[in-house]
Design a protein around this motif. Structure first.
Motif, short mmCIF file in Angstrom:
data_model
loop_
_atom_site.label_atom_id
_atom_site.label_comp_id
_atom_site.label_asym_id
_atom_site.label_seq_id
_atom_site.Cartn_x
_atom_site.Cartn_y
_atom_site.Cartn_z
N ALA A 36 46.53 22.19 30.56
CA ALA A 36 45.51 23.24 30.71
C ALA A 36 44.40 22.83 31.68
CB ALA A 36 44.91 23.57 29.34
N GLY A 37 44.36 21.54 32.04
CA GLY A 37 43.41 21.12 33.07
C GLY A 37 42.32 20.17 32.61
N ILE A 38 42.38 19.73 31.35
CA ILE A 38 41.33 18.81 30.87
C ILE A 38 41.41 17.51 31.68
CG2 ILE A 38 42.40 17.39 29.02
CD1 ILE A 38 39.34 19.50 28.34
N ILE A 276 43.67 26.02 22.99
CA ILE A 276 43.63 25.16 24.17
C ILE A 276 43.56 25.98 25.47
CG2 ILE A 276 45.06 23.46 25.45
CD1 ILE A 276 45.81 22.29 22.68
N GLY A 277 44.07 27.22 25.43
CA GLY A 277 44.02 28.12 26.59
C GLY A 277 42.59 28.37 27.06
N ARG A 278 41.65 28.12 26.20
CA ARG A 278 40.22 28.31 26.54
C ARG A 278 39.84 27.46 27.77
NH1 ARG A 278 36.24 31.95 25.01
NH2 ARG A 278 34.21 30.94 24.91
N ILE A 279 40.50 26.32 27.94
CA ILE A 279 40.15 25.43 29.06
C ILE A 279 40.39 26.15 30.40
CG2 ILE A 279 40.79 23.25 30.24
CD1 ILE A 279 41.69 22.27 27.39
N GLU A 280 41.54 26.85 30.49
CA GLU A 280 41.85 27.56 31.74
C GLU A 280 40.80 28.63 32.03
OE1 GLU A 280 45.60 28.31 30.21
OE2 GLU A 280 46.58 26.67 31.30
#
Ligand SMILES: Cc1cc2nc3c(=O)[nH]c(=O)nc-3n(C[C@H](O)[C@H](O)[C@H](O)COP(=O)(O)O)c2cc1C
Length: 336
Positions: A36-38, A276-280
């Motif tokens: 997701a990009g963390i 976890i989609g919140r990161i995007e």
């Protein structure tokens, strides 16, 4: 757009770090955080109680604490659960390191001088890129002074710094009588980062059953104002990196923390609440906002609203307090 940041000497591809939470217990979630990009992950903590697994010393430790605060006993997991946790933790670090390419930060949580902090060496050997020390200490002993409590933090930091060569972050509580002085002391003692702030979980009382309820309440965005203020005050006054934790739920919260002076912004409640989609989503909004305002890098934004850079730094200290209280107007519905 250059989102890169340096945290404790480690180059991160962006400022978003997953703070210690149950999401790091599971390899699948850890991989999803990376996908997701963390930019880095702090693992859930290994607790002192899990390291001091010799039953006798643990028993002594628990009974000593519970002499004064009987509710402690009901909050601790069963003694049996502590066994083998430390070994499992090291194995988990190895497996996480094999699964992702981003930096992995181990987390140690304790307060005593009983040797648990030596365990930091094993965490380094297991492959962690850095260590976060969480000294979760509730200063409830009326005969213990503030400076004695400060020494607990400093002693633990010095022990860990002597044991490892990887960077060491201190996750701090906001409850020091002189936060700035404490931060500078930890900086001098070699802290590579200060993580502001540890969120204490306040037990509630269940009046019907006369029990304590230690349930976790996830944070709300307004709670970010406490770390925001202290990061703004400390930016430029310590050599250590500054990481913000508590109340970061949106790209707007990330931007504010960076403008105050944060090198890294940590996410926990927002990921537990929205997934976890919140990161995007946060990353997309962060990029859009920066492009819209013609910022070219995170570096360009860092610290522009810090204490040192404000024309009126007093605003972060007392002026706004007086002004805000005086400006409040009681709405007719609130009058009684
Ligand atoms: C369910 C849960 C478990 C957590 N576990 C740990 C932990 O093991 N070690 C630690 O240092 N912090 C732990 N935290 C604290 C978070 O890392 C974070 O600092 C805190 O929740 C504030 O950030 P937030 O407002 O984004 O939630 C935990 C928080 C939650 C909600």
């Amino acid at each position: 757009m250059d989102l890169k940041t340096t945290y404790m000497g480690m180059e991160l591809k962006n400022p978003l770090v997953a703070s210690a939470s149950p999401l790091s217990r599971d390899l699948d979630s850890v991989k999803r955080l990376e996908d997701a990009g963390i930019a880095a992950i702090v693992l859930f903590s290994l607790f002192e109680e899990e390291i001091l697994h010799e039953q006798e010393s643990l028993h002594h430790y628990l009974t000593r604490e519970t002499d004064h605060y009987p509710e402690h006993l009901t909050f601790y997991p069963d003694v049996e659960d502590f066994h083998q946790q430390a070994d499992r933790y090291l194995e988990h670090i190895r497996r996480v390191k094999e699964s992702v390419t981003i930096p992995v930060i181990g987390s140690l949580n304790g307060i005593s001088d009983k040797g648990w902090s030596d365990f930091a060496g094993s965490i380094q050997q297991a492959g962690a890129d850095a260590i976060e020390l969480n000294v979760y200490y509730v200063a409830a002993d009326p005969v213990r002074s503030g400076s004695e409590i400060e020494q607990i933090y400093l002693r633990n930091l010095r022990t860990v710094k002597k044991t490892v060569s990887i960077p060491v972050a201190m996750k701090l509580s906001p409850f020091f009588s002189s936060m700035a002085h404490m931060a500078v002391q930890l900086d001098k003692a070699g802290a590579d980062a200060l993580v502001l702030f540890n969120r204490f979980y306040q037990p509630d009382i269940l009046p019907d059953t006369l029990e304590l309820s230690p349930s976790i309440v996830l944070s709300e965005p307004h709670e970010g104002r406490l770390p925001l203020r202290w990061i703004a005050i400390l930016h430029g006054n310590v050599r250590a990196s500054l990481a913000a934790t508590t109340g970061i739920h949106t790209a707007g919260d990330v931007i504010k923390m960076i403008m105050a002076g944060a090198d890294a912004t940590m996410l926990c409640s927002t990921l537990l609440k929205y997934g976890i989609g919140r990161i995007e989503q946060i990353m997309k909004n962060l990029l859009e906002w920066m492009e819209g305002r013609e910022y070219e890098s995170v570096e360009q934004m860092r610290g522009i609203m810090s204490h040192k850079r404000l024309e009126n730094p007093y605003a972060f200290i007392r002026a706004n307090y007086v002004k805000t209280l005086k400006a409040y107007r009681v709405k007719s519905s609130e009058a009684w």
